[in-house]
Design a protein around this motif. Structure first.
Motif, PDB file in Angstrom:
ATOM      1  N   ASP A  24       0.822  -1.211   0.000  1.00 22.98           N
ATOM      2  CA  ASP A  24       0.000   0.000   0.000  1.00 22.98           C
ATOM      3  C   ASP A  24       0.860   1.266   0.000  1.00 22.98           C
ATOM      4  O   ASP A  24       0.539   2.252  -0.666  1.00 22.98           O
ATOM      5  N   ARG A  25       1.965   1.236   0.755  1.00 24.21           N
ATOM      6  CA  ARG A  25       2.847   2.418   0.774  1.00 24.21           C
ATOM      7  C   ARG A  25       3.496   2.630  -0.588  1.00 24.21           C
ATOM      8  O   ARG A  25       3.599   3.766  -1.063  1.00 24.21           O
ATOM      9  N   LEU A  26       3.940   1.560  -1.211  1.00 27.78           N
ATOM     10  CA  LEU A  26       4.542   1.673  -2.532  1.00 27.78           C
ATOM     11  C   LEU A  26       3.512   2.165  -3.553  1.00 27.78           C
ATOM     12  O   LEU A  26       3.819   2.997  -4.410  1.00 27.78           O
ATOM     13  N   THR A  27       2.290   1.669  -3.414  1.00 27.36           N
ATOM     14  CA  THR A  27       1.220   2.078  -4.328  1.00 27.36           C
ATOM     15  C   THR A  27       0.897   3.556  -4.160  1.00 27.36           C
ATOM     16  O   THR A  27       0.754   4.295  -5.143  1.00 27.36           O
ATOM     17  N   GLY A  28       0.789   4.001  -2.918  1.00 27.98           N
ATOM     18  CA  GLY A  28       0.496   5.409  -2.657  1.00 27.98           C
ATOM     19  C   GLY A  28       1.568   6.314  -3.226  1.00 27.98           C
ATOM     20  O   GLY A  28       1.263   7.348  -3.841  1.00 27.98           O
ATOM     21  N   ALA A  29       2.828   5.915  -3.055  1.00 29.88           N
ATOM     22  CA  ALA A  29       3.927   6.726  -3.587  1.00 29.88           C
ATOM     23  C   ALA A  29       3.926   6.711  -5.115  1.00 29.88           C
ATOM     24  O   ALA A  29       4.167   7.731  -5.758  1.00 29.88           O
ATOM     25  N   ALA A  30       3.624   5.551  -5.716  1.00 26.38           N
ATOM     26  CA  ALA A  30       3.578   5.455  -7.179  1.00 26.38           C
ATOM     27  C   ALA A  30       2.459   6.326  -7.743  1.00 26.38           C
ATOM     28  O   ALA A  30       2.634   7.007  -8.759  1.00 26.38           O
ATOM     29  N   LEU A 110       8.173  -3.073  -9.892  1.00 26.38           N
ATOM     30  CA  LEU A 110       8.827  -2.635  -8.656  1.00 26.38           C
ATOM     31  C   LEU A 110       8.717  -3.796  -7.681  1.00 26.38           C
ATOM     32  O   LEU A 110       7.619  -4.308  -7.453  1.00 26.38           O
ATOM     33  N   ILE A 111       9.838  -4.228  -7.112  1.00 23.47           N
ATOM     34  CA  ILE A 111       9.808  -5.364  -6.191  1.00 23.47           C
ATOM     35  C   ILE A 111      10.011  -4.911  -4.755  1.00 23.47           C
ATOM     36  O   ILE A 111      10.780  -3.991  -4.473  1.00 23.47           O
ATOM     37  N   GLY A 112       9.295  -5.574  -3.845  1.00 19.49           N
ATOM     38  CA  GLY A 112       9.407  -5.271  -2.425  1.00 19.49           C
ATOM     39  C   GLY A 112       9.230  -6.539  -1.617  1.00 19.49           C
ATOM     40  O   GLY A 112       8.690  -7.537  -2.109  1.00 19.49           O
ATOM     41  N   ALA A 113       9.687  -6.497  -0.378  1.00 17.27           N
ATOM     42  CA  ALA A 113       9.558  -7.671   0.495  1.00 17.27           C
ATOM     43  C   ALA A 113       9.565  -7.235   1.951  1.00 17.27           C
ATOM     44  O   ALA A 113      10.062  -6.162   2.292  1.00 17.27           O
ATOM     45  N   THR A 114       9.000  -8.098   2.776  1.00 19.24           N
ATOM     46  CA  THR A 114       9.013  -7.889   4.222  1.00 19.24           C
ATOM     47  C   THR A 114       9.599  -9.128   4.876  1.00 19.24           C
ATOM     48  O   THR A 114       9.551 -10.227   4.312  1.00 19.24           O
ATOM     49  N   GLY A 115      10.164  -8.937   6.054  1.00 19.20           N
ATOM     50  CA  GLY A 115      10.739 -10.068   6.775  1.00 19.20           C
ATOM     51  C   GLY A 115      10.977  -9.713   8.218  1.00 19.20           C
ATOM     52  O   GLY A 115      10.923  -8.539   8.598  1.00 19.20           O
ATOM     53  N   ALA A 140      12.614  -2.034 -11.612  1.00 22.50           N
ATOM     54  CA  ALA A 140      13.119  -0.758 -11.104  1.00 22.50           C
ATOM     55  C   ALA A 140      14.412  -0.993 -10.318  1.00 22.50           C
ATOM     56  O   ALA A 140      14.538  -1.987  -9.603  1.00 22.50           O
ATOM     57  N   PRO A 141      15.386  -0.093 -10.440  1.00 25.67           N
ATOM     58  CA  PRO A 141      16.671  -0.288  -9.762  1.00 25.67           C
ATOM     59  C   PRO A 141      16.566  -0.442  -8.250  1.00 25.67           C
ATOM     60  O   PRO A 141      17.270  -1.247  -7.648  1.00 25.67           O
ATOM     61  N   THR A 142      15.687   0.326  -7.623  1.00 26.77           N
ATOM     62  CA  THR A 142      15.563   0.261  -6.163  1.00 26.77           C
ATOM     63  C   THR A 142      14.514  -0.758  -5.763  1.00 26.77           C
ATOM     64  O   THR A 142      13.363  -0.675  -6.192  1.00 26.77           O
ATOM     65  N   ALA A 143      14.924  -1.729  -4.957  1.00 27.88           N
ATOM     66  CA  ALA A 143      14.007  -2.698  -4.365  1.00 27.88           C
ATOM     67  C   ALA A 143      13.824  -2.287  -2.901  1.00 27.88           C
ATOM     68  O   ALA A 143      14.748  -1.767  -2.280  1.00 27.88           O
ATOM     69  N   ASP A 161       9.689   6.204  -1.743  1.00 25.98           N
ATOM     70  CA  ASP A 161       9.475   7.275  -2.711  1.00 25.98           C
ATOM     71  C   ASP A 161      10.438   7.154  -3.887  1.00 25.98           C
ATOM     72  O   ASP A 161      10.048   7.372  -5.043  1.00 25.98           O
ATOM     73  N   ARG A 162      11.692   6.827  -3.612  1.00 29.18           N
ATOM     74  CA  ARG A 162      12.668   6.686  -4.694  1.00 29.18           C
ATOM     75  C   ARG A 162      12.268   5.544  -5.632  1.00 29.18           C
ATOM     76  O   ARG A 162      12.281   5.700  -6.855  1.00 29.18           O
ATOM     77  N   ALA A 163      11.881   4.397  -5.063  1.00 30.83           N
ATOM     78  CA  ALA A 163      11.480   3.248  -5.884  1.00 30.83           C
ATOM     79  C   ALA A 163      10.237   3.575  -6.707  1.00 30.83           C
ATOM     80  O   ALA A 163      10.145   3.225  -7.887  1.00 30.83           O
ATOM     81  N   ALA A 164       9.280   4.257  -6.081  1.00 27.95           N
ATOM     82  CA  ALA A 164       8.053   4.627  -6.794  1.00 27.95           C
ATOM     83  C   ALA A 164       8.362   5.586  -7.939  1.00 27.95           C
ATOM     84  O   ALA A 164       7.772   5.491  -9.021  1.00 27.95           O
ATOM     85  N   GLY A 165       9.285   6.517  -7.728  1.00 31.24           N
ATOM     86  CA  GLY A 165       9.686   7.434  -8.787  1.00 31.24           C
ATOM     87  C   GLY A 165      10.336   6.706  -9.946  1.00 31.24           C
ATOM     88  O   GLY A 165      10.110   7.034 -11.119  1.00 31.24           O
TER      89      GLY A 165
END
Length: 198
Positions: A24-30, A110-115, A140-143, A161-165
């Protein structure tokens, strides 16, 4: 003018889910970088049984097919998974196993993960990025990885924000932006071509 479509794949298993929170955070920033973009969220736990049936009988249920179509038809994809046993979750991998191997060619992802620990952050580079490279997506370069201690930190917000940009730039067909403290990312093919010209 065509409305941009973003598909968000969340492989979180619990409710609430830190994986969905990061998605959701990545989506909001995108969306801040792509005003007016429409978003379709695919909660993989809701189609887990459908994925298993597809893997065993080769046919997608109407519900699963709709989610596959949303992902393959999107202009950009945000894909977020929890890290289990040092890699993406089985549910996450199973979903992308049933995506046609040519359906994501060139698609911005854009890839993301939690752990549970920052020690798992490298799974983004040795598991997720190679998966999407195999599918020939443009990653995208930033994961973005989020461990429990990251929530609420300014550093996570900056990375999001950087990844979303970067994703927004890829969706818009522009080179991914670089920040003053980071060099521009030059695709490997261009680096190789430059070396051959010497």
């Amino acid at each position: 003018m065509k409305t941009l479509e973003l598909a968000v794949v969340s492989a979180g298993l619990s409710t609430p889910s830190s994986t969905r929170l990061l998605a959701d955070r990545l989506t909001g920033a995108a969306r801040a970088h792509l005003p007016g973009a429409r978003v379709h969220v695919v909660e993989l736990r809701d189609v887990a049984t459908d994925i298993a049936h597809h893997l065993t009988n080769g046919f997608a249920s109407p519900k699963l097919q709709a989610e596959l179509d949303a992902v393959t038809g999107a202009d950009g994809v945000i894909a977020v998974t929890p890290i289990f046993t040092a890699s993406y979750s089985g549910l996450f991998k199973s979903f992308f196993d049933v995506v046609d191997t040519t359906a994501l060619v060139g698609k911005p992802v854009l890839i993301g993960a939690t752990g549970g620990s920052a020690r798992h952050s490298l799974a983004l580079e040795f598991a997720l990025r190679p998966l999407f490279a195999y599918l020939r997506a443009t990653v995208a370069p930033t994961a973005v990885f989020a461990a429990p201690e990251d929530w609420g930190s300014g550093d996570l917000a900056r990375r999001v924000d950087r990844a979303a940009g970067e994703l927004a730039a890829l969706v818009a067909g522009r080179p991914a932006p670089s920040t003053p403290d980071e060099p521009a990312v030059v695709p490997f093919e261009e680096q190789l071509a430059a070396l051959r010209e010497r």
